[in-house]
Design a protein around this motif. Structure first.
Motif, PDB file in Angstrom:
ATOM      1  N   ASP A 220     -13.013  13.995  -7.674  1.00 21.19           N
ATOM      2  CA  ASP A 220     -14.022  13.666  -8.711  1.00 21.19           C
ATOM      3  C   ASP A 220     -15.562  14.192  -8.363  1.00 21.19           C
ATOM      4  O   ASP A 220     -16.271  13.995  -9.430  1.00 21.19           O
ATOM      5  CB  ASP A 220     -13.745  12.182  -9.173  1.00 21.19           C
ATOM      6  CG  ASP A 220     -14.328  11.138  -8.226  1.00 21.19           C
ATOM      7  OD1 ASP A 220     -13.681  11.300  -7.303  1.00 21.19           O
ATOM      8  OD2 ASP A 220     -15.367  10.481  -8.452  1.00 21.19           O
ATOM      9  N   HIS A 232     -18.650   6.828 -14.300  1.00 23.47           N
ATOM     10  CA  HIS A 232     -18.216   6.192 -13.216  1.00 23.47           C
ATOM     11  C   HIS A 232     -17.675   7.299 -12.332  1.00 23.47           C
ATOM     12  O   HIS A 232     -17.624   8.515 -12.375  1.00 23.47           O
ATOM     13  CB  HIS A 232     -16.871   5.627 -13.820  1.00 23.47           C
ATOM     14  CG  HIS A 232     -16.977   4.457 -14.458  1.00 23.47           C
ATOM     15  ND1 HIS A 232     -16.702   4.418 -15.754  1.00 23.47           N
ATOM     16  CD2 HIS A 232     -17.549   2.910 -14.405  1.00 23.47           C
ATOM     17  CE1 HIS A 232     -17.299   3.422 -16.609  1.00 23.47           C
ATOM     18  NE2 HIS A 232     -17.436   2.538 -15.657  1.00 23.47           N
ATOM     19  N   SER A 234     -15.304   7.648  -8.228  1.00 24.32           N
ATOM     20  CA  SER A 234     -14.192   6.978  -7.685  1.00 24.32           C
ATOM     21  C   SER A 234     -14.529   6.123  -6.555  1.00 24.32           C
ATOM     22  O   SER A 234     -15.745   6.339  -6.110  1.00 24.32           O
ATOM     23  CB  SER A 234     -13.086   7.681  -7.170  1.00 24.32           C
ATOM     24  OG  SER A 234     -13.633   8.498  -6.175  1.00 24.32           O
ATOM     25  N   TYR A 237     -15.344   8.359  -3.540  1.00 25.26           N
ATOM     26  CA  TYR A 237     -16.576   9.205  -3.674  1.00 25.26           C
ATOM     27  C   TYR A 237     -17.671   8.224  -3.385  1.00 25.26           C
ATOM     28  O   TYR A 237     -18.729   8.699  -2.796  1.00 25.26           O
ATOM     29  CB  TYR A 237     -16.759   9.815  -4.946  1.00 25.26           C
ATOM     30  CG  TYR A 237     -18.023  10.804  -5.282  1.00 25.26           C
ATOM     31  CD1 TYR A 237     -18.583  11.273  -3.959  1.00 25.26           C
ATOM     32  CD2 TYR A 237     -18.546  11.134  -6.326  1.00 25.26           C
ATOM     33  CE1 TYR A 237     -19.674  12.127  -4.094  1.00 25.26           C
ATOM     34  CE2 TYR A 237     -19.754  11.815  -6.513  1.00 25.26           C
ATOM     35  CZ  TYR A 237     -20.384  12.418  -5.464  1.00 25.26           C
ATOM     36  OH  TYR A 237     -21.437  13.180  -5.348  1.00 25.26           O
ATOM     37  N   THR A 264     -17.357  -2.121  -9.216  1.00 26.71           N
ATOM     38  CA  THR A 264     -16.245  -1.360  -9.258  1.00 26.71           C
ATOM     39  C   THR A 264     -15.252  -2.435 -10.133  1.00 26.71           C
ATOM     40  O   THR A 264     -14.813  -3.416 -10.049  1.00 26.71           O
ATOM     41  CB  THR A 264     -15.523  -1.462  -7.921  1.00 26.71           C
ATOM     42  OG1 THR A 264     -16.240  -0.717  -7.013  1.00 26.71           O
ATOM     43  CG2 THR A 264     -14.135  -0.586  -7.891  1.00 26.71           C
ATOM     44  N   ARG A 267      -8.110  -1.353 -12.917  1.00 25.34           N
ATOM     45  CA  ARG A 267      -7.477  -0.665 -13.808  1.00 25.34           C
ATOM     46  C   ARG A 267      -7.677  -1.524 -15.137  1.00 25.34           C
ATOM     47  O   ARG A 267      -7.529  -2.775 -15.293  1.00 25.34           O
ATOM     48  CB  ARG A 267      -6.118  -0.416 -13.236  1.00 25.34           C
ATOM     49  CG  ARG A 267      -5.898   0.488 -12.285  1.00 25.34           C
ATOM     50  CD  ARG A 267      -4.383   0.665 -11.947  1.00 25.34           C
ATOM     51  NE  ARG A 267      -4.131   1.556 -10.873  1.00 25.34           N
ATOM     52  CZ  ARG A 267      -4.204   1.633  -9.597  1.00 25.34           C
ATOM     53  NH1 ARG A 267      -4.838   0.287  -9.015  1.00 25.34           N
ATOM     54  NH2 ARG A 267      -4.141   2.580  -8.675  1.00 25.34           N
ATOM     55  N   GLU A 274      -7.607   4.327 -13.061  1.00 25.09           N
ATOM     56  CA  GLU A 274      -7.973   4.004 -11.765  1.00 25.09           C
ATOM     57  C   GLU A 274      -9.116   3.142 -11.681  1.00 25.09           C
ATOM     58  O   GLU A 274     -10.016   3.295 -12.488  1.00 25.09           O
ATOM     59  CB  GLU A 274      -7.800   5.212 -11.029  1.00 25.09           C
ATOM     60  CG  GLU A 274      -6.629   6.358 -10.969  1.00 25.09           C
ATOM     61  CD  GLU A 274      -5.635   5.799 -10.152  1.00 25.09           C
ATOM     62  OE1 GLU A 274      -6.093   4.706  -9.166  1.00 25.09           O
ATOM     63  OE2 GLU A 274      -4.177   5.837 -10.223  1.00 25.09           O
ATOM     64  N   ALA A 276     -12.851   2.132 -10.780  1.00 25.60           N
ATOM     65  CA  ALA A 276     -14.112   3.048 -10.986  1.00 25.60           C
ATOM     66  C   ALA A 276     -15.185   2.473 -10.530  1.00 25.60           C
ATOM     67  O   ALA A 276     -15.415   1.102 -10.769  1.00 25.60           O
ATOM     68  CB  ALA A 276     -14.129   3.837 -12.254  1.00 25.60           C
TER      69      ALA A 276
END
Length: 293
Positions: A220, A232, A234, A237, A264, A267, A274, A276
């Motif tokens: 990402d 967002h 991940s 990252y 964060t 889900r 995921e 994010a």
């Protein structure tokens, strides 16, 4: 007195237009506006705008860049994922790049305005830049050390078969040094602007190289989302940026990681999507707790 059929039909149509106009043109929109004013929903209906000191700084639903006037990343901020929407995160031009996995050959004309980079080269360049910025390994499979797609045009004597007669590194323009000196015993030459080596009969051959199978820079960080407006990134990252941000702000990396965890989201419904990290909200929290020195 009975009206003519044509007139009664027109009157019925007029009544239908008036009723539907009142219901769908007035009542329905007003009802939605009223629902949008319900406490708890009013912020979302207004675009989920985020304000600091009475000044709107963005939206929690739309990404933005954290760069300086020259377009370079501001080191004290977490960086967002790339965007292909207009000049970046433009809600009026939301779109993807429309480049797919087969986009591996750059169009090199010698003129920056008419030249274009393949998706592979964009990914390679971004990964290399992020590696330099965050002090991680920016290498990726099928990328050259100078950050373009590691792709060869292989020419054979009989077209698809036969002895190799010529090899060109199609994304490295002369006087660049090709990422490999020879290919199956044939010297590799750099590309020349304006040449279409595919049309000339070259077989496009991506070369994997010795990069790790799992790059340190996550996907990402080097690819734009479908909307181009993703707010967002991940957690992976975010993690590779923690040390840099902590260093620039004079903060403990553990404390910065704590802020990342607090911003964060998991889900949806526990199983959709995921986890994010909302970049804008995270950066604002950093400004509050660890102002720029």
């Amino acid at each position: 007195m009975r009206l003519p059929s044509w007139l009664s039909q027109h009157l019925a149509a007029l009544r239908a237009v008036l009723v539907l106009t009142v219901l769908l043109g007035l009542a329905y929109p007003l009802a939605l506006v009223a629902v949008g004013r319900i406490p708890g929903l009013d912020g979302r209906a207004g675009g989920s705008l985020v304000a600091v000191g009475g000044r709107t700084v963005g939206s929690s639903l739309i990404g933005q860049s954290f760069t300086d006037a020259d377009g370079d990343p501001v080191p004290r901020y977490f960086q967002s994922r790339p965007s292909a929407a207009g000049d970046g995160y433009d809600p009026t031009a939301t779109a993807a790049s429309n480049l797919g996995p087969e986009s591996v050959v750059d169009t090199i004309t010698g003129d920056d305005e008419t030249s274009s980079r393949s998706l592979l080269t964009q990914v390679c360049a971004r990964s290399l830049a992020i590696g330099d910025l965050d002090g991680v390994d920016g290498r990726r499979p099928y990328c050259t050390p100078d950050g373009v797609g590691a792709v060869l045009a292989v020419f054979r004597a009989d077209g698809l078969t036969g002895k190799i007669t010529r090899v060109v590194s199609v994304n490295q323009v002369a006087p660049a040094t090709p990422f490999v000196t020879t290919w199956q015993g044939v010297p590799v030459e750099p590309a020349r602007p304006g040449r279409d080596y595919v049309a000339e009969g070259g077989l496009i051959t991506p070369v994997r190289g010795d990069a790790p199978a799992q790059p340190a820079v996550p996907a990402d960080a080097v690819t734009a989302g479908g909307s181009g407006l993703d707010p967002h990134i991940s957690p992976a990252y975010a993690e590779i940026q923690v040390v840099r941000v902590a260093r620039e702000r004079g903060a403990d990396p553990a404390a910065v990681r704590r802020l990342v965890e607090e911003h964060t989201a998991g889900r949806s419904l526990g199983f959709l999507g995921e986890p994010a990290v909302n970049v804008l909200e995270l950066n604002l929290a950093l400004d509050r707790e660890y102002p720029a020195r």
